[in-house]
Design a protein around this motif. Structure first.
Motif, short mmCIF file in Angstrom:
data_model
loop_
_atom_site.label_atom_id
_atom_site.label_comp_id
_atom_site.label_asym_id
_atom_site.label_seq_id
_atom_site.Cartn_x
_atom_site.Cartn_y
_atom_site.Cartn_z
N LYS A 275 46.19 36.65 17.74
CA LYS A 275 46.10 37.00 19.15
C LYS A 275 45.40 38.35 19.32
O LYS A 275 45.47 39.22 18.46
N VAL A 276 44.71 38.49 20.45
CA VAL A 276 44.08 39.76 20.81
C VAL A 276 44.46 40.08 22.25
O VAL A 276 44.94 39.21 22.99
N SER A 277 44.26 41.33 22.63
CA SER A 277 44.69 41.73 23.97
C SER A 277 43.64 41.39 25.02
O SER A 277 42.44 41.61 24.82
N PHE A 278 44.11 40.85 26.13
CA PHE A 278 43.31 40.73 27.35
C PHE A 278 44.13 41.42 28.42
O PHE A 278 45.04 40.83 28.99
N GLY A 279 43.82 42.69 28.66
CA GLY A 279 44.71 43.48 29.49
C GLY A 279 46.07 43.57 28.82
O GLY A 279 46.17 43.87 27.63
N GLU B 235 41.65 40.95 40.69
CA GLU B 235 42.13 40.63 39.35
C GLU B 235 41.22 41.15 38.25
O GLU B 235 41.69 41.61 37.21
N SER B 236 39.91 41.12 38.46
CA SER B 236 39.00 41.63 37.44
C SER B 236 39.21 43.12 37.22
O SER B 236 39.22 43.60 36.08
N TYR B 237 39.43 43.85 38.32
CA TYR B 237 39.63 45.28 38.17
C TYR B 237 41.03 45.62 37.68
O TYR B 237 41.24 46.67 37.09
N ARG B 238 41.96 44.71 37.89
CA ARG B 238 43.28 44.90 37.27
C ARG B 238 43.14 44.78 35.75
O ARG B 238 43.72 45.56 35.01
N TYR B 239 42.36 43.79 35.30
CA TYR B 239 42.12 43.65 33.86
C TYR B 239 41.44 44.91 33.32
O TYR B 239 41.84 45.42 32.25
N LEU B 240 40.41 45.41 34.00
CA LEU B 240 39.69 46.57 33.50
C LEU B 240 40.62 47.77 33.35
O LEU B 240 40.52 48.53 32.38
N ALA B 241 41.54 47.94 34.30
CA ALA B 241 42.51 49.04 34.20
C ALA B 241 43.45 48.82 33.02
O ALA B 241 43.74 49.75 32.25
#
Length: 243
Positions: A4-8, A195-201
């Motif tokens: 597994k790797v992190s996505f957010g 949601e995209s910017y939540r991931y980036l944070a």
């Protein structure tokens, strides 16, 4: 790689992260620079100027700017006479950069769709390798660092600028509040994409600390590694040399 790797804040399969990161950047490509200005108060421009001064691009040097789709770093380096190849895994980001270059009358850049983990270039092709705010989105970061080392000539230099964890007391709490609460709302208002910017944070919070990432750069084969914190480490410029 691990399973597994992190996505957010999620842990996902590597292939799933690659797919979802691709979706994020396809979604934000058209408003990427507007959002950078809004989120950083325009400071990202100063950071990028500072970064290019550290790289010291020279006339005729072959430089690979990885994850450089929109051209921000490449334009600065090309203005100093370097022969810049702009590479990105996301064609939508490259298309934005190509359009911006045409609007500004900037020619001479090479644009290439590339996976940082599996570059198509021969060994010892470039004098310098740069990657700005892109390494944390790579699925297999150690593989990307080894590829950077492989495509550099002996004496070549590696420069990376990435968000990190600020060490300033008090500012860290403010920055966490901003990135987790305000940044996604700005994405919703300006780019219609919360949601995209939540991931980036979230991806910033999951990225290795400055000492850990420096050790990863050394493990990839680089020598004389260095870290230059900005805003106490909220942003950091990492560098190393292939010897």
């Amino acid at each position: 790689m691990t399973d597994k790797v992190s996505f957010g804040y999620e842990d996902v399969d590597p292939q799933e992260k690659t797919r979802r990161v691709g979706q994020v950047f396809s979604s934000v490509a058209a408003k990427y620079d507007i959002m950078n200005d809004a989120m950083s108060g325009g400071m990202h421009r100063l950071w990028k100027d500072r970064f290019v001064r550290r790289v010291k691009p020279q006339p005729g040097e072959a430089i690979l700017d990885m994850a450089g789709g929109t051209g921000d770093i490449a334009f600065r380096m090309a203005a100093r006479g370097a022969d810049v190849t702009v590479a990105d895994i996301n064609q939508d980001m490259l298309d934005v950069g190509i359009e911006r270059a045409m609007e500004r009358g900037i020619t001479g850049l090479t644009w290439s769709n590339q996976n940082a983990e599996k570059l198509t270039y021969p060994r010892a092709t470039f004098d310098a390798y740069t990657i700005v705010f892109g390494i944390r989105n790579v699925t297999d970061i150690p593989a990307a660092l080894k590829e950077a080392h492989r495509v550099l000539k002996v004496g070549g230099r590696f420069f990376c600028m990435e968000f990190s964890t600020t060490e300033w007391p008090g500012f860290r709490e403010i920055y966490d509040l901003y990135s987790h609460k305000i940044m996604p709302q700005m994405g919703k208002i300006i780019a219609q994409d919360e949601e995209s910017y939540r991931y980036l944070a979230e991806s910033i919070r999951r990225f290795p600390t400055m000492p850990v990432f420096e050790s990863m750069i050394r493990e990839a084969g680089f020598a004389n590694t260095r870290v230059e914190p900005i805003l106490g480490g909220a942003v950091a410029i990492h560098s190393g040399w292939k010897v």
